[in-house]
Design a protein around this motif. Structure first.
Motif: not given
Length: 213
Positions: A14-38
Motif C-alpha cells: 500500500a505504501h508503494k502504491s501511495r507513492e505511485i498515486v502521489r506521483s501521478l496526481i500530486g499537483d492536481k490535489i495541492d489545493h485540498l486539505t490533508s484529509d481530503e487528499k487522503a
C-alpha cells in the motif's frame, strides 16, 4: 488500517502504491486539505484511475461532518449490498435495506426502484448518519428529496452512482444542495469509489489504534 492494509506485507504494498498515486496526481490535489487528499488518493488507489483526482468534488464541510457522525457511532446506509460488504472496521451499524420485504413491497406498490424505496424505508425508521450511494441515481434523488423535506436525518452523503442515465444529473443535484457531500463528476463512480471514500473516513477515526499507519 492504511489504504486497506492490515499486515506488514500489505502495508508495504500500500505504501508503494501511495507513492505511485502521489506521483501521478500530486499537483492536481495541492489545493485540498490533508484529509481530503487522503480520500482522493484512496479513490485513485482503489480504481487505478488518476482521472478521479479531477472528478472528485467535496463540500467544505464533508470531512468534518462525516467524521463527527462516525465518532458518534451513527449509522451508515448504503444503496446496495455490494457497497455494504466493502465497508470494514466500523463499530457502528452498516445497513442496506434493498432486499427488505417491506422495501420490495413498497417498490412494487409505488412503482419506484427498490433503491429509492430503501431510502424511504430508512427515513421512516429514523435513520441518522451517513448515506453511501455507489450505484443507484434513484436512491440519490430520493435522499436529496427526503433531506429537503426534513424527513431524513442525514449527516453527509457520498454520492457516486455510476452510469449514463441519471448518474451525472443526480450528482450535480447533490453538489448544488446543502447536504455535506462528496461526488464524482459525470458518469464515473461506482462501488469501488463509494467504498474507498467511506473506508478512508473510517480510517481517520481508527488510525491511532493501527500500528501500520
Amino acid at each position: 488500517m492504511f489504504m486497506g492494509a492490515s499486515t506488514k506485507q500489505g502495508y508495504d504494498i500500500a505504501h508503494k502504491s501511495r507513492e505511485i498515486v502521489r506521483s501521478l496526481i500530486g499537483d492536481k490535489i495541492d489545493h485540498l486539505t490533508s484529509d481530503e487528499k487522503a480520500i482522493v488518493e484512496r479513490i485513485v488507489h482503489s480504481t487505478a484511475d488518476p482521472e478521479y483526482a479531477e472528478l472528485t468534488i467535496m463540500s467544505e464541510d464533508f470531512v468534518s461532518k462525516s467524521i463527527k457522525s462516525l465518532k458518534k457511532g451513527e449509522d451508515i446506509l448504503t444503496d446496495i449490498n455490494m457497497v455494504r460488504a466493502g465497508i470494514n472496521n466500523y463499530s457502528g451499524e452498516v445497513n442496506c435495506f434493498i432486499s427488505h420485504p417491506d422495501v420490495i413491497k413498497n417498490s412494487k406498490d409505488k412503482q419506484i426502484t427498490r433503491a429509492a424505496a430503501a431510502m424511504q424505508y430508512a427515513a421512516e425508521n429514523e435513520f441518522q448518519g451517513i448515506v453511501v450511494i455507489g450505484n443507484a441515481p434513484t436512491a440519490l434523488y430520493e435522499v436529496i428529496d427526503l433531506f429537503n423535506k426534513d424527513l431524513m436525518n442525514i449527516k453527509s452523503v457520498i454520492g457516486v452512482p455510476v452510469g449514463f442515465v441519471g448518474a451525472a444529473d443526480s450528482k450535480e443535484d447533490l453538489n448544488n444542495s446543502e447536504i455535506p457531500h462528496l461526488i464524482t463528476k459525470g458518469p464515473k463512480g461506482g462501488t469501488p469509489v463509494a467504498v474507498a471514500t467511506i473506508n478512508a473516513l473510517i480510517n481517520f477515526i481508527n488510525k491511532k489504534s493501527n500500528k501500520y499507519v
